[in-house]
Structures are given as C-alpha cells and as structure tokens.
Design a protein around this motif. Structure first.
Motif: not given
Length: 365
Positions: A63, A67, A39, A46
C-alpha cells in the motif's frame, strides 16, 4: 518495425502472451472479490490514513508503494494491473536470464524440439505475475536475488534493494530464501573462519528478526511452540469453507507434496481455468518425475551449482512451512509461483546435463 519484430520476436511474443493475462486478471478482479481491490485503496481499511501510515513490515508495504499512484495521482484501477503486469514481466525476464545462466544454454533439444521456452510460458506463472498483488513483486525480487548470486555480483545495488524490499513485504519468504543462502555460502564458500563466523552471526540475527516479524504479523505474538502449532492448525481449518479445501492434516507427506505442487488435477477441475491448470500440472508432474529420476540415477556424477543448492534448500523449506498453514488449492497455485519455477530450472538443467552426456557417449561410440 519488421526489423524490430524480427530481432525481438521472442520478447514480443512473450510480452503479448503476458499482456493477455494482465487483461484476464483485471477483468476477473472487476467481477470477483480480490486482494487487488485492497491494494488499490478500494477497501475501508485504507481510508483515513496517510502515506507514512503504510510504511510498515508486511502487507502495508504494498500500500505504501501504491499510494502515490492510487491516491496522489488518482490513477484508475486498470493502471494498477498494467503497472504490476509490467513488474511481473520484468520478473519473468530476470527468471529467463537465471535459467540461461544456470543452463549455460538457451536450448534443451528433445527430438529436434527446443523445449526450454515452454518454461517461460507457464499459464499459472503469468497469471499471478500479471496480477495487482504481492506475487509480481516477490517473483521479481526472488528472481533478481538468485540471478545476481548466480552471476556473483554481490555488490549489485538491485541485489540489496531486492533483499531489503522482500524482507519488508514478506519476512517469512525472505527467511525461507535467506537461510539456505546463508548455509550454502557458509559450507561451500572458501572464506576464512573469522569471516564465516562473523557472517553467520549476522545472518542468524537477520533470521531471528524475520521470525520475530512473522510471529507479529501472523498475530501469534509468542515464541511458544504450542501456540504456534495451535495457530497453524487454526489457519488450516479456516480453509474448510472454501470451495478448494484440501484436508491437509489427514495427508501423508507424499500426499501433501502432490497436493501442493501438482493439484488441481483433472478430477478437481470444475471450470476452464482449473482445466488449464490441470494440463499445466500434468506437464509439470512429468518433468518432475523425469528430472528426479535423472538426478537419482546420476547423483554421484552430477555436480550441483551453488545456486542450485540454494534453490533446492529454498523449495524444501518453503514446502515444509507452507503446508503447516495452508489447505486450499487456490492458495497452493498462488503460493507455488514463488517456488516451483525455480526448481524447474534445476530439474531441466539435470535433464540437459544427462542428454549432453548421452550424446557425448553416443558420439564416442
């Protein structure tokens, strides 16, 4: 400073207690594999993706939320725990307000001791709401939804934002909560039939949409009941290699209920964390036994609030669905954080009503 602490002593104590669990969760994540690493963009999944790539229904949404903090601002891993710890703490404060609203009191006095505050210091609740993860967000949104419904603030912006965010992040959790809301309001609200039918059709469409996204996210990708059962059995058996595996397929429903809500118990404990959980679960078991006994004994005289009926429906649906997919003590203690605390409010309110009636009868005598 002394005046501030005196005025907000309980809030400060609860906040300090919660912050301890933020530190504990952070140090655990540093030394063990944890979802929080994903996360905060520390996993390969990611990489080579931009912000909008994560604007999806399901886990990607967390996410998307993170971000800006983890990628744009490059804030450290510990900041994520501080941020989510704060979110979880707000969720606990909303939960506290909900309890006070349902009870109509800030006290449940047993032998001259106010036992209600103990509800807000449950270690398992604080640990998972202090973690960088979905539990902190879901608990905040569920608490807010139930609080606003209890207050009858149906036009509240935070109510609708919480519903939307819960739908995006965890469609199945939204479905488990939304369906009893729909049923309770349809049955007990004094709306005209045209409005009830319209709301019901819209609500059923939303439920179907949630179920569709659940099938997509769980990779069942089919409305076949046989395929869903096969997938659930596969999901349960996938826990066999975990250290906390529970043979849930071999259990009766009472055994499943006990395992989900009240294990680990002392025989399951192999470290200090499990021992603390065992003590908490023993206390919860005692409260559940007393609360259920009081409800059964006074069922005809007790009148449940609409919000209590919603909570009872939510708990029953969540339990029946989760035991179809999960079979590990670790996932049980993590999952029930979004369910059991709210049922505790219903049980404590029943005990509170019983004690109040008992005192009134004693006073009259």
């Amino acid at each position: 400073m002394k005046r501030f602490f005196k005025a907000y002593k309980n809030l400060c104590l609860l906040g300090a207690y919660h912050f301890f669990f933020v530190i504990l969760a952070y140090y655990y994540a540093l030394h063990h594999p944890a979802d929080s690493q994903l996360y905060w963009f520390k996993k390969e999944y990611t990489t080579h993706k931009n912000w909008l790539d994560f604007f999806n229904v399901g886990t990607d949404f967390i996410l998307f939320i993170n971000y800006a903090f983890a990628k744009f601002l490059q804030l450290p891993f510990w900041f994520g725990f501080l941020l989510y710890g704060a979110i979880g703490f707000v969720g606990i404060l909303q939960f506290q307000k909900l309890a006070y609203k349902i009870l109509g009191s800030k006290e449940i006095v047993v032998r001259n001791v106010n036992v209600l505050p103990f509800l807000f210091y449950l270690p398992n609740l604080h640990y998972w709401t202090a973690n960088l993860g979905k539990e902190a967000l879901c608990f905040l949104w569920i608490s807010t939804i139930l609080l606003k419904l209890a207050q009858q603030k149906y036009r509240s912006l935070v109510l609708w934002l919480s519903l939307i965010c819960l739908f995006i992040l965890r469609p199945h959790v939204f479905l488990m909560l939304f369906f009893p809301i729909l049923v309770v309001y349809f049955v007990y609200k004094k709306w005209n039939w045209k409005f009830k039918v319209g709301i019901s059709m819209l609500g059923l469409f939303v439920c179907f949409l949630c179920y569709y996204y659940f099938l997509i996210l769980s990779r069942v990708n089919s409305f076949s009941w046989a395929r869903l059962q096969h997938f659930n059995e596969y999901s349960i058996l996938s826990f066999r290699n975990s250290g906390s595996y529970v043979p849930i397929l071999e259990y009766t429903y009472p055994e499943k209920f006990f395992a989900f809500f009240f294990r680990p118990m002392f025989l399951d404990a192999y470290n200090i964390f499990m021992a603390v959980l065992s003590i908490e679960n023993l206390v919860l078991l005692i409260v559940h036994l007393i609360g259920v006994y009081v409800i059964i004994r006074n069922f005809r005289s007790f009148k449940f609030l609409m919000i209590e009926k919603i909570i009872i429906g939510f708990v029953c649906i969540a339990f029946l669905l989760y035991i179809q997919r999960y079979a590990g003590l670790g996932i049980f203690v993590r999952t029930k954080v979004m369910i059991q605390p709210f049922f505790m409010i219903v049980l404590l309110n029943s005990i509170f009503k019983y004690l109040t009636l008992k005192r009134e009868h004693t006073h009259h005598d």
